[in-house]
Design an enzyme around this catalytic site. Structure first.
Site, mmCIF file in Angstrom:
data_model
loop_
_atom_site.group_PDB
_atom_site.id
_atom_site.type_symbol
_atom_site.label_atom_id
_atom_site.label_comp_id
_atom_site.label_asym_id
_atom_site.label_seq_id
_atom_site.Cartn_x
_atom_site.Cartn_y
_atom_site.Cartn_z
ATOM 1 C CB SER A 12 -0.957 -0.044 1.199
ATOM 2 O OG SER A 12 -1.987 0.907 1.070
ATOM 3 C CG HIS A 26 -5.684 -2.662 1.469
ATOM 4 N ND1 HIS A 26 -5.181 -2.302 0.232
ATOM 5 C CD2 HIS A 26 -4.974 -1.935 2.378
ATOM 6 C CE1 HIS A 26 -4.227 -1.414 0.390
ATOM 7 N NE2 HIS A 26 -4.069 -1.185 1.682
ATOM 8 C CG ASP A 83 -7.430 -3.031 -2.065
ATOM 9 O OD1 ASP A 83 -7.992 -2.239 -1.288
ATOM 10 O OD2 ASP A 83 -6.195 -3.186 -2.108
#
Length: 211
Positions: free
Chosen positions: A104, A188, A156
């Site tokens: 991320s 995620h 996600d």
């Protein structure tokens, strides 16, 4: 070649380096790297106010002003962190081989750091991440063949899956030729199937480089 392979993994927003330490160990083990032949590095981001979270102080590599794609980007914060990470890499690896990756927010930093280190890494792992401020992103000529692994979840809801597709397309448009992309039925996160694909990718890299 008896060299230590250094694996740098950068965590996401609000997390800690230790969160990715088990991922690094499993990655190395599943890639069949011999004990003592690798070292995992999982640095911590500084704790700073994050605008998108109402200024709440949390571990963050740079500020995030909004989740909308039109939101401003903290380019100065990204650049400062990239400089810090590249210095850290050089301090820890000397002339030994390394791989850098991030999850991320950490992936944003990992990709840019991979373009600015003194020596190119063996490869880059981009996990559930995105590529902001594309106008200021450049690929040096000696990194056009740099292997990049992109993994992302189709479910996600933090960083949409389309970010993986657009990142891969943009890197190819800039001339990068070794992009490996995988999609997973996950949110995620990182799941065993993704870890297995990462390990295969890393195993091929280390074999090619004779680490």
């Amino acid at each position: 070649m008896n060299q230590t392979l250094h694996i740098f993994l950068l965590h996401g927003l609000g997390a800690q380096g230790d969160d990715l330490a088990p991922v690094g160990r499993l990655l190395a083990e599943q890639a069949n790297l011999a004990p003592g032949a690798y070292e995992i590095h999982t640095p911590d981001a500084p704790s700073v106010p994050v605008t998108v979270n109402n200024g709440y102080v949390m571990p963050s590599w740079f500020d995030i002003y909004g989740l909308d794609r039109t939101a401003p980007v903290d380019e100065a914060g990204i650049q400062s962190t990239v400089e810090n990470i590249t210095r850290l890499i050089q301090q820890r690896i000397g002339d030994q081989p390394f791989v850098i990756g991030g999850f991320s927010q950490g992936g944003v930093v990992a990709l840019r750091a991979a373009m600015t280190t003194t020596r190119p890494p063996l490869g880059v792992l981009l996990l559930s991440t995105w590529l902001p401020a594309r106008a200021s992103f450049a690929v040096p000529a000696d990194r056009l063949t740099l292997p990049v692994f992109i993994g992302h979840g189709t479910q996600d809801d933090v960083v949409p899956h389309m970010s993986a597709d657009s990142t891969a397309a943009h890197l190819r448009a800039l001339g990068m030729t070794a992009i490996t992309q995988h999609s997973y039925a996950m949110e995620h996160s990182i799941i065993p199937d993704e870890l297995a694909d990462m390990a295969d990718w890393l195993s091929n890299l280390s074999a090619t480089a004779s680490v």
